[in-house]
Design a protein around this motif. Structure first.
Motif, mmCIF file in Angstrom:
data_model
loop_
_atom_site.group_PDB
_atom_site.id
_atom_site.type_symbol
_atom_site.label_atom_id
_atom_site.label_comp_id
_atom_site.label_asym_id
_atom_site.label_seq_id
_atom_site.Cartn_x
_atom_site.Cartn_y
_atom_site.Cartn_z
ATOM 1 N N GLY A 61 0.794 -1.232 0.000
ATOM 2 C CA GLY A 61 0.000 0.000 0.000
ATOM 3 C C GLY A 61 0.822 1.276 0.000
ATOM 4 N N PHE A 62 2.083 1.222 -0.496
ATOM 5 C CA PHE A 62 2.926 2.420 -0.489
ATOM 6 C C PHE A 62 3.070 3.049 -1.875
ATOM 7 C CE2 PHE A 62 4.875 0.093 3.247
ATOM 8 C CZ PHE A 62 4.376 0.958 4.209
ATOM 9 N N GLU A 63 2.204 2.670 -2.819
ATOM 10 C CA GLU A 63 2.440 3.121 -4.204
ATOM 11 C C GLU A 63 2.291 4.632 -4.378
ATOM 12 O OE1 GLU A 63 0.078 1.187 -3.147
ATOM 13 O OE2 GLU A 63 -1.776 1.308 -4.299
ATOM 14 N N GLN A 64 1.541 5.289 -3.477
ATOM 15 C CA GLN A 64 1.416 6.758 -3.593
ATOM 16 C C GLN A 64 2.672 7.461 -3.098
ATOM 17 O OE1 GLN A 64 -1.205 8.131 -4.992
ATOM 18 N NE2 GLN A 64 -2.174 6.132 -5.193
ATOM 19 N N GLN A 65 3.397 6.772 -2.235
ATOM 20 C CA GLN A 65 4.513 7.438 -1.547
ATOM 21 C C GLN A 65 5.882 7.146 -2.167
ATOM 22 O OE1 GLN A 65 4.402 6.323 2.601
ATOM 23 N NE2 GLN A 65 5.968 7.843 3.104
ATOM 24 N N ILE A 66 5.954 6.030 -2.906
ATOM 25 C CA ILE A 66 7.264 5.610 -3.434
ATOM 26 C C ILE A 66 7.259 5.697 -4.960
ATOM 27 C CG2 ILE A 66 8.916 3.702 -3.618
ATOM 28 C CD1 ILE A 66 7.758 2.571 -0.997
ATOM 29 N N THR A 67 8.297 6.331 -5.510
ATOM 30 C CA THR A 67 8.484 6.328 -6.963
ATOM 31 C C THR A 67 9.710 5.487 -7.289
ATOM 32 O OG1 THR A 67 7.647 8.574 -7.023
ATOM 33 C CG2 THR A 67 8.759 7.804 -9.001
ATOM 34 N N LEU A 68 9.555 4.603 -8.276
ATOM 35 C CA LEU A 68 10.670 3.754 -8.696
ATOM 36 C C LEU A 68 11.345 4.355 -9.925
ATOM 37 C CD1 LEU A 68 9.075 0.197 -8.339
ATOM 38 C CD2 LEU A 68 10.895 1.181 -6.928
ATOM 39 N N TYR A 69 12.661 4.206 -9.991
ATOM 40 C CA TYR A 69 13.440 4.713 -11.120
ATOM 41 C C TYR A 69 14.389 3.614 -11.588
ATOM 42 C CZ TYR A 69 12.239 9.246 -9.038
ATOM 43 O OH TYR A 69 11.583 10.320 -8.487
ATOM 44 N N SER A 70 14.556 3.540 -12.910
ATOM 45 C CA SER A 70 15.512 2.601 -13.481
ATOM 46 C C SER A 70 16.777 3.374 -13.826
ATOM 47 C CB SER A 70 14.890 1.996 -14.741
ATOM 48 O OG SER A 70 15.855 1.241 -15.409
ATOM 49 N N GLY A 71 17.924 2.892 -13.357
ATOM 50 C CA GLY A 71 19.161 3.589 -13.718
ATOM 51 C C GLY A 71 20.297 3.269 -12.778
ATOM 52 N N ASN A 72 21.386 4.018 -12.989
ATOM 53 C CA ASN A 72 22.642 3.781 -12.296
ATOM 54 C C ASN A 72 22.733 4.684 -11.053
ATOM 55 O OD1 ASN A 72 25.276 2.870 -11.875
ATOM 56 N ND2 ASN A 72 26.139 4.413 -13.252
ATOM 57 N N TRP A 73 22.565 4.090 -9.879
ATOM 58 C CA TRP A 73 22.640 4.815 -8.602
ATOM 59 C C TRP A 73 21.905 6.156 -8.653
ATOM 60 C CZ3 TRP A 73 23.123 0.848 -6.010
ATOM 61 C CH2 TRP A 73 24.118 -0.100 -6.209
ATOM 62 N N TRP A 74 22.615 7.281 -8.496
ATOM 63 C CA TRP A 74 21.940 8.578 -8.394
ATOM 64 C C TRP A 74 21.456 9.115 -9.744
ATOM 65 C CZ3 TRP A 74 20.664 10.706 -3.831
ATOM 66 C CH2 TRP A 74 21.380 10.330 -2.694
ATOM 67 N N GLN A 75 21.966 8.510 -10.840
ATOM 68 C CA GLN A 75 21.770 9.109 -12.173
ATOM 69 C C GLN A 75 20.305 9.463 -12.510
ATOM 70 O OE1 GLN A 75 21.044 6.206 -14.801
ATOM 71 N NE2 GLN A 75 19.980 7.892 -15.856
ATOM 72 N N PRO A 76 19.303 8.640 -12.149
ATOM 73 C CA PRO A 76 17.929 9.051 -12.520
ATOM 74 C C PRO A 76 17.353 10.147 -11.620
ATOM 75 C CG PRO A 76 18.030 6.706 -11.888
ATOM 76 C CD PRO A 76 19.339 7.309 -11.524
ATOM 77 N N LEU A 77 18.120 10.624 -10.643
ATOM 78 C CA LEU A 77 17.561 11.555 -9.651
ATOM 79 C C LEU A 77 18.122 12.977 -9.790
ATOM 80 C CD1 LEU A 77 17.659 9.189 -6.496
ATOM 81 C CD2 LEU A 77 15.787 9.544 -8.126
ATOM 82 N N THR A 78 18.557 13.349 -10.982
ATOM 83 C CA THR A 78 19.190 14.675 -11.144
ATOM 84 C C THR A 78 18.253 15.797 -10.689
ATOM 85 O OG1 THR A 78 18.574 14.513 -13.446
ATOM 86 C CG2 THR A 78 20.885 14.175 -12.956
ATOM 87 N N HIS A 79 16.938 15.562 -10.826
ATOM 88 C CA HIS A 79 15.978 16.608 -10.432
ATOM 89 C C HIS A 79 15.957 16.831 -8.910
ATOM 90 C CE1 HIS A 79 13.967 12.740 -10.118
ATOM 91 N NE2 HIS A 79 13.027 13.277 -9.367
ATOM 92 N N LEU A 80 16.643 15.966 -8.157
ATOM 93 C CA LEU A 80 16.624 16.099 -6.682
ATOM 94 C C LEU A 80 17.938 16.657 -6.129
ATOM 95 C CD1 LEU A 80 14.924 12.733 -5.642
ATOM 96 C CD2 LEU A 80 13.873 14.994 -5.847
#
Ligand SMILES: C[S@@+](CC[C@H](N)C(=O)[O-])C[C@H]1O[C@@H](n2cnc3c(N)ncnc32)[C@H](O)[C@@H]1O
Length: 306
Positions: A170-189
């Motif tokens: 039941g955590f689908e609203q709170q968690i976003t999954l990303y495919s990629g290499n460690w921090w690389q998909p999170l540049t927006h953060l």
């Protein structure tokens, strides 16, 4: 539905338990198989009389075939039944993800204790790198109901299992999954992350052959292999984390016995980190390392204002 007398089931159980002992496998696994795949209610074998009949979901030859895979191929019991227990949850697993280990539960406890003892906010962006089955992301989501959790893995197959567990819990609203290499998909953060947890692959390549066959032959190499010194992934995650963590943000990883001194030394020498420390697991091994993203004014991490 196949039907057997209690006596027939008990005889099968006895033989399977003897084979377990001969293969140095805990005999209780036979009962887990009987309950989870055979559909036997745990107490029925002791409460019912030998001639009474029980319906099973699989026939005894089918169960025997399954058990044989455990014996011959050393398939983990968790792969045969399709799940494992982790914290209070039933977590779906497959050969595509690391089977969550009990010691990894402590990461969530360490975050909980750290939150109590510091001014670290319970809100904002939190990250789980190398999420695998998604357990740490779920642990963070439960602990931090007002936070947004970002979970990354480079394995699409692992992300598919993580998505199932996240939805199931039941955590689908709170968690976003990303495919990629460690921090690389999170540049927006960049510069916004309050805390990061990771249980990266940390076994030295040369040590993989000596792991028990359940792990070596059945768990994904990408979840185990930490390169020649075992520290490749940890090094990468450590070097890129300062770009993503807020000043005063938390950096917390799991590692292998003997690796903490090297990681503490790297952190102590790195200008972006403050107050690195090793944390023991329940068996007294240095299993976790925690550090803080240094604040620009150099003040202690626990004093930051939100
Ligand atoms: C030791 S497992 C940990 C899984 C889960 N967090 C746990 O504790 O059970 C490491 C995970 O890191 C992932 N991984 C390995 N290399 C990666 C990379 N370069 N970028 C992102 N994830 C990676 C693997 O696919 C695997 O799921």
């Amino acid at each position: 539905m196949p039907t057997y007398s209690v006596q027939a089931i008990l005889q099968w159980r006895l033989q399977a338990q003897a084979s377990a002992v001969a293969h140095q496998i805990p005999p209780y696994e036979v009962d887990v198989l009987l309950c989870e795949l055979g559909g036997v209610e745990r107490l029925s074998l002791v409460q019912k009389l030998p001639h009474e009949l029980l319906n099973l979901s699989l026939s005894l030859p089918e169960l025997a075939q399954c058990w044989q895979q455990r014996l011959d191929q050393r398939q983990p019991l968790q792969h045969l039944i399709g799940y494992t227990a982790w914290r209070q949850w039933t977590i779906q697993v497959s050969p595509d993800v690391l089977i969550p280990r009990p010691e990894t539960e402590q990461i969530v406890d360490i975050v909980a204790t750290t939150l109590k003892n510091s001014a670290l906010p319970r809100t904002g962006h939190w990250v789980d790198l190398g999420t695998g089955s998604g357990i740490l992301a779920c642990g963070l989501a439960q602990l931090l109901p007002e936070a947004t959790i970002h979970a990354v893995d480079c394995s699409e197959a692992a992300l598919a299992i993580a998505q199932k567990n996240i939805t199931q819990l039941g955590f689908e609203q709170q968690i976003t999954l990303y495919s990629g290499n460690w921090w690389q998909p999170l540049t927006h953060l960049q510069g916004q992350v309050q805390g990061m947890v990771a249980n990266p692959p940390y076994i030295p390549t040369a040590a993989i052959d000596s792991l028990q066959p359940e792990v070596r032959d059945h768990e994904p190499a990408i979840a185990l292999d930490g390169g020649s010194d075992g520290l490749q992934a940890i090094h990468q995650v450590m070097h890129s984390a300062p770009d993503y963590l807020r000043p005063g943000g938390l950096w917390l990883i799991e590692l292998m016995q003997g690796q903490a001194p090297q990681v503490l030394q790297w952190l102590a020498q790195h200008p972006a980190y403050a107050a690195p420390e090793a944390i023991l697991d329940w068996s007294g091994t240095e299993r976790f390392v925690l550090a803080w993203r240094r604040r620009e004014d150099g003040s202690r991490e626990t004093e930051f204002n939100n």
